[in-house]
Each structure stands twice: as structure tokens, then as C-alpha cells.
Design an enzyme around this catalytic site. Structure first.
Site: not given
Ligand code: HEM
Ligand SMILES: *[C@@H]1O[C@H](CO)[C@@H](O)[C@H](O)[C@H]1NC(C)=O
Ligand SMILES: *[C@@H]1O[C@H](CO)[C@@H](O)[C@H](O)[C@H]1NC(C)=O
Length: 336
Positions: A76, A80, A108, A207
Site C-alpha cells: 500500500r 500511496h 495515511n 485488497h
Molecule cells: C481503488 C481505490 C482504492 C481505495 C479507495 C483504497 C482504500 C483503502 C483503504 C481505505 C484501506 C484500509 C486502510 C485503513 O483502514 O487503515 C486500504 C488498504 C489497503 N490497500 Fe487500498 N485502496 C485502493 C486501491 C489500492 C491499490 C491500487 C493498492 C495497491 C496497488 C492498494 C493496496 C492496499 C493494501 C495492500 C491494503 C492493506 C493495508 C494493510 O493491511 O495495512 N489499494 N485501501
């Protein structure tokens, strides 16, 4: 509905025309591209730090085996990074009295973790080949390792990014997509970075691993989760861990089917209406999601196609460059 899909198609067309126009205009400068500091190549460190990717891989391997949360966190972080000024390590810069970085931006703060792991990897790189491997390249390679270590696809990572001498709190707040946003906004934010709707659907497959906090999906579970999903048990569990007014920071797996495995189960969840974030479920349930629904179904049925598209899209996301160039930071948290 017809109106909004029509205007969306028109803006899509305009965008394509703009891209074509730029392409024609830039033909004149194409011959300089090899001298361009931002041009990425697979063998960038072949002479200067041949062990770079090996060092990062083995560091990731041990970090993930002692804490499995590290993989998703670094994946992630790369995302970002790339969505703000290009993949330039801007996300890694610490705030100081005179400098405001991106770490306190909405998407973030209290949410990005793993900066300590980045520091540790960087210190190993510095002792092997000081001042050579950029923090932005470190993130791109670590993201690829995170995916492999969770059972996902491999891809070759083009390298040669430079670390920025600036950051943008404002762009971190405006450019990174948010979980409560609708499909048109999500698509627009990817298009604005040169990424397609297909890239967006494939990259959302990230995800399939990792977690989200209550604050990221509360509106959805007290909103339309009950209409998209038939699994009352899962909804009950989510509401219990995330009451309406407390436990903002509790976390749960983004893919409740196979939470730590990088597979296509995330898309199967969407087909069942069980996407955790609103932005996840939008890909399948939005009334204007003709194109995205087809992709979700295809990826749910065929994990090889998902893996292929995912790797290609990761290379394209990693290819977003900061036109201002930069440096190789000695410490990822501060400019040289
Ligand atoms: C399509 C739009 C996207 C949105 C709106 C989004 C939003 C989010 C949100 C809200 C979280 C949870 C964060 C939290 O609650 O602390 C999350 C987690 C995550 N996102 Fe996305 N995301 C998107 C696309 C992506 C992309 C493109 C990637 C990587 C190429 C990605 C990788 C991840 C990963 C790996 C997690 C888990 C992080 C963890 O376990 O600490 N996301 N995302
Ligand atoms: C949620 O947070 C509360 C308060 O911090 C804690 O007591 C509880 O165990 C957490 N539940 C889950 C499922 O994480
Ligand atoms: C990466 O970007 C460069 C120009 O910045 C472009 O020439 C190249 O085709 C891009 N590669 C991919 C895989 O998108």
C-alpha cells in the site's frame, strides 16, 4: 443513469484524445528519452548494485515471516507513493518544524505503517552500495516481494526512480482514492494518473490481502452492505466489532475468504456482495459499472488472467514518474 454514463463516456473520450494529442506533440522529443533521468530500465543497478533486489527480497522475506502485516503495508505504501507526485519516495519524508510531508494526510494518518521496515531495508542497501538505490525503487521492489510472498504473481520491476526533494500533503489528500467514493470518482482518479479502468479493477485486487479499520468501512456496513450481501452472519460480525460510535481503529481483513493469500477470492467476494469497502463493492454493484462488472467476473473466474493484468498494471503504476527528477536519499525520511 443514462445521462451519467453518457457524460462519463464523453469525458473518457476527451481523455483519450488528450493522450493522443500529447503523444503526437511529444514525438519531437522522443529521441531524448534515453537521456531522461526518469526513464526506467530493468538493469538499472546491474553495475552499481547488482545485489539490490536480492537484498530487498531477503529482508522482506524475514520481515514478513516475523510479522505478516508487513507485506500488505509496504504494498500500500508504494501505491500511496506513486499517486502523489509520481513514485518518488515522497510518502516516506518525515514532518519537521519547517517541512510538511504526506504522513498526516487523511488516507495515511493512523493507517500507513511499516516505515521502520523501510529504514531497515535501506540501511542494508546503504551498507552494500552507499548512495545508489533510491527509496522509491526500494518501495517498488518491496511491493513486488510482498505480492510474491503472499502467493501472488511475479513481475520484473523497471528501476531508476529518483527520490523527490518535495512532498505534497495537499495532493495526498486530493489524489489518493477514498473508500467512500463512487465509481466515477475512483475511475477519474486513476485516469488522472494515466491508469485505465482495467488497471483500477486489477489493482484493487491488492485488497486480497491486508486489513482495514472500522473508520474505513463503517458507512458501508451501516449502509448498503445489507442490500448487496446475503451473508447476514458476516454483517453481524462486522457490526459487532465496529459499533456505530466506537472502535474506530479496530481492523478486519479486506478479504474475509482467504485473508493472507494473494489470490482472486477478493473478486468472488464482490460477486457475492461482500466487498468490505464501498470502493470495492462499487466495482461490481455500481449501476454504471458495465465495464468493471465484466472485469470483476472475469477475474473471479480466472486467476491467471487476474495475475497477468495485475502484474502489467503494477508496472504501469510504478511507471508514474515525478517530472522534477530528484536524488538518491541516504535516509528515506529526510532529503539529503
Ligand atoms: C481503488 C481505490 C482504492 C481505495 C479507495 C483504497 C482504500 C483503502 C483503504 C481505505 C484501506 C484500509 C486502510 C485503513 O483502514 O487503515 C486500504 C488498504 C489497503 N490497500 Fe487500498 N485502496 C485502493 C486501491 C489500492 C491499490 C491500487 C493498492 C495497491 C496497488 C492498494 C493496496 C492496499 C493494501 C495492500 C491494503 C492493506 C493495508 C494493510 O493491511 O495495512 N489499494 N485501501
Ligand atoms: C475492538 O476494539 C475494542 C476496544 O479497543 C477491543 O476491546 C476489542 O477486542 C476489539 N475487537 C476486535 C474484534 O478487534
Ligand atoms: C513508462 O513511461 C515511459 C515514459 O515516461 C513510456 O515511454 C513507457 O512506455 C512506459 N511504460 C509502460 C510499461 O507503461
Amino acid at each position: 443513469m443514462a445521462g451519467s454514463s453518457l457524460s462519463f463516456n464523453l469525458s473518457n473520450l476527451r481523455c483519450n484524445l488528450a493522450v493522443l494529442f500529447c503523444f503526437i506533440c511529444s514525438c519531437g522529443v522522443v529521441m531524448f528519452s534515453e537521456a531522461d533521468a526518469n526513464y526506467l530500465t530493468l538493469d538499472y543497478y546491474a553495475k552499481t548494485c547488482p545485489k539490490a533486489s536480492e537484498i530487498i527480497h531477503s529482508q522482506m522475506e524475514s520481515a514478513v515471516s516475523s510479522d505478516p502485516r508487513v507485506g500488505p503495508r509496504l504494498l500500500r505504501m508504494h501505491f500511496h507513493d506513486c499517486f502523489v507526485q509520481g513514485c518518488d519516495g515522497s510518502v516516506l519524508l518525515d514532518d519537521t518544524e519547517t517541512f510538511k510531508g504526506e504522513k498526516t494526510a487523511g488516507p495515511n494518518i493512523n493507517s500507513l505503517h511499516g516505515f521502520d521496515v523501510v529504514d531497515k531495508i535501506k540501511s542494508h542497501l546503504e551498507s552494500e552500495c552507499p548512495g545508489v538505490v533510491s527509496c522509491a525503487d526500494l518501495l517498488a521492489l518491496a511491493a513486488k516481494d510482498a505480492v510474491i510472498l503472499a502467493g501472488g504473481p511475479y513481475w520484473d520491476v523497471p528501476l531508476g526512480r529518483k527520490d523527490s526533494r518535495s512532498a505534497s500533503l495537499e495532493k495526498a489528500n486530493t489524489d489518493i482514492p477514498l473508500p467512500n467514493q463512487g465509481l466515477i470518482t475512483l475511475i477519474s482518479k486513476f485516469l488522472a494518473k494515466g491508469l485505465s479502468t482495467t488497471d483500477m479493477v486489477a489493482l484493487s485486487g491488492s485488497h486480497t490481502i491486508g486489513v482495514a479499520r472500522c473508520t474505513s468501512f463503517r458507512d458501508r456496513i451501516y449502509g448498503d452492505y445489507q442490500y448487496t450481501s446475503k451473508d447476514g452472519g458476516e454483517l453481524l460480525r462486522l457490526k459487532k466489532m465496529c459499533p456505530e460510535k466506537k472502535n474506530d481503529e479496530n481492523t478486519t481483513n479486506l478479504d474475509h475468504t482467504t485473508p493472507t493469500l494473494f489470490d482472486n477470492a477478493y473478486y468472488g467476494n464482490l460477486v457475492k456482495g461482500e466487498g468490505l469497502l464501498n470502493s470495492d463493492q462499487e466495482l461490481y454493484s455500481s449501476i454504471i459499472g458495465f465495464q468493471t462488472v465484466k472485469l470483476v467476473k472475469k477475474y473471479a473466474e480466472d486467476s491467471l488472467i487476474f495475475f497477468k493484468h495485475y502484474s502489467d498494471s503494477m508496472v504501469r503504476m510504478g511507471n508514474i514518474t515525478n517530472p522534477h527528477g530528484g536524488e538518491v536519499r541516504n535516509n528515506c525520511r529526510v532529503m539529503n
